[in-house]
Design a protein around this motif. Structure first.
Motif, PDB file in Angstrom:
ATOM      1  N   LEU A 117      61.833  19.804  12.719  1.00  0.00           N
ATOM      2  CA  LEU A 117      60.505  19.633  13.323  1.00  0.00           C
ATOM      3  C   LEU A 117      60.025  20.925  13.981  1.00  0.00           C
ATOM      4  CD1 LEU A 117      60.496  16.142  15.057  1.00  0.00           C
ATOM      5  CD2 LEU A 117      58.822  17.000  13.444  1.00  0.00           C
ATOM      6  N   ILE A 118      60.895  21.575  14.742  1.00  0.00           N
ATOM      7  CA  ILE A 118      60.526  22.815  15.430  1.00  0.00           C
ATOM      8  C   ILE A 118      60.157  23.896  14.422  1.00  0.00           C
ATOM      9  CG2 ILE A 118      61.477  24.734  16.795  1.00  0.00           C
ATOM     10  CD1 ILE A 118      60.606  22.450  18.533  1.00  0.00           C
ATOM     11  N   GLU A 119      60.966  24.021  13.369  1.00  0.00           N
ATOM     12  CA  GLU A 119      60.692  25.050  12.364  1.00  0.00           C
ATOM     13  C   GLU A 119      59.381  24.761  11.631  1.00  0.00           C
ATOM     14  OE1 GLU A 119      61.415  28.593  10.200  1.00  0.00           O
ATOM     15  OE2 GLU A 119      62.050  27.838  12.137  1.00  0.00           O
TER      16      GLU A 119
ATOM     17  N   LEU B 127      49.548  29.216  17.000  1.00  0.00           N
ATOM     18  CA  LEU B 127      50.115  30.550  17.140  1.00  0.00           C
ATOM     19  C   LEU B 127      49.385  31.509  16.203  1.00  0.00           C
ATOM     20  CD1 LEU B 127      53.918  29.706  17.312  1.00  0.00           C
ATOM     21  CD2 LEU B 127      52.470  30.509  19.171  1.00  0.00           C
ATOM     22  N   GLN B 128      48.153  31.151  15.845  1.00  0.00           N
ATOM     23  CA  GLN B 128      47.347  31.974  14.952  1.00  0.00           C
ATOM     24  C   GLN B 128      47.145  33.342  15.594  1.00  0.00           C
ATOM     25  OE1 GLN B 128      43.360  30.615  14.403  1.00  0.00           O
ATOM     26  NE2 GLN B 128      43.063  31.782  12.536  1.00  0.00           N
TER      27      GLN B 128
ATOM     28  N   ARG C 196      53.715  26.047  10.645  1.00  0.00           N
ATOM     29  CA  ARG C 196      52.331  25.588  10.533  1.00  0.00           C
ATOM     30  C   ARG C 196      51.433  26.328  11.518  1.00  0.00           C
ATOM     31  NH1 ARG C 196      51.712  19.242  10.475  1.00  0.00           N
ATOM     32  NH2 ARG C 196      49.538  19.919  10.408  1.00  0.00           N
ATOM     33  N   MET C 197      51.904  26.502  12.755  1.00  0.00           N
ATOM     34  CA  MET C 197      51.103  27.202  13.762  1.00  0.00           C
ATOM     35  C   MET C 197      50.902  28.661  13.397  1.00  0.00           C
ATOM     36  SD  MET C 197      52.434  25.860  17.399  1.00  0.00           S
ATOM     37  CE  MET C 197      51.746  24.433  18.180  1.00  0.00           C
ATOM     38  N   MET C 198      51.953  29.324  12.942  1.00  0.00           N
ATOM     39  CA  MET C 198      51.843  30.738  12.582  1.00  0.00           C
ATOM     40  C   MET C 198      51.032  30.929  11.311  1.00  0.00           C
ATOM     41  SD  MET C 198      55.549  32.217  13.650  1.00  0.00           S
ATOM     42  CE  MET C 198      55.076  33.929  13.623  1.00  0.00           C
ATOM     43  N   GLY C 199      50.901  29.878  10.506  1.00  0.00           N
ATOM     44  CA  GLY C 199      50.074  29.947   9.308  1.00  0.00           C
ATOM     45  C   GLY C 199      48.595  29.763   9.588  1.00  0.00           C
TER      46      GLY C 199
END
Length: 111
Positions: A34-36, A66-67, A41-44
């Protein structure tokens, strides 16, 4: 939704953190995954809704990212504050501030 490439080593590292907090192995593996998934998804560039348990026991439903563009606008100095060291830090889009939680407290991704 596009495919996400998961780093198995990061899943294992996050799972070990959960096991160290006396969480059973299957649950630890799920939380590590889940964390990964949340991080990728956030960094994407996605805005992700998720929930975790706060230290006081209450459940927090969060909307974060985390965009790169959004994060750059909220970094003062060298990066993420030291108080989030060892935690999953994210930019909370409801409060427009940095928030963090311990990886073993993740409950799930809402969407």
């Amino acid at each position: 939704m596009k495919a996400i490439k998961i780093n198995e080593n990061n899943v294992i590292i996050n799972s070990i953190k959960c096991i160290q907090h006396e969480i059973d192995v299957p649950t630890s593996i799920c939380k590590g995954l889940l964390i990964e998934t949340l991080k990728k998804r956030m960094m994407g560039g996605e805005v992700v809704r998720f929930c975790y348990q706060k230290l006081d026991g209450s459940i927090r439903y969060a909307v974060g990212t985390l965009q790169a563009d959004a994060v750059q606008a909220h970094i003062n100095g060298g990066g993420i504050p030291k108080r989030f060291y060892g935690m999953f830090a994210y930019l909370d889009l409801q409060k427009m501030a940095w928030r963090g939680f311990k990886e073993e407290r993740i409950i799930g991704i809402v969407d």
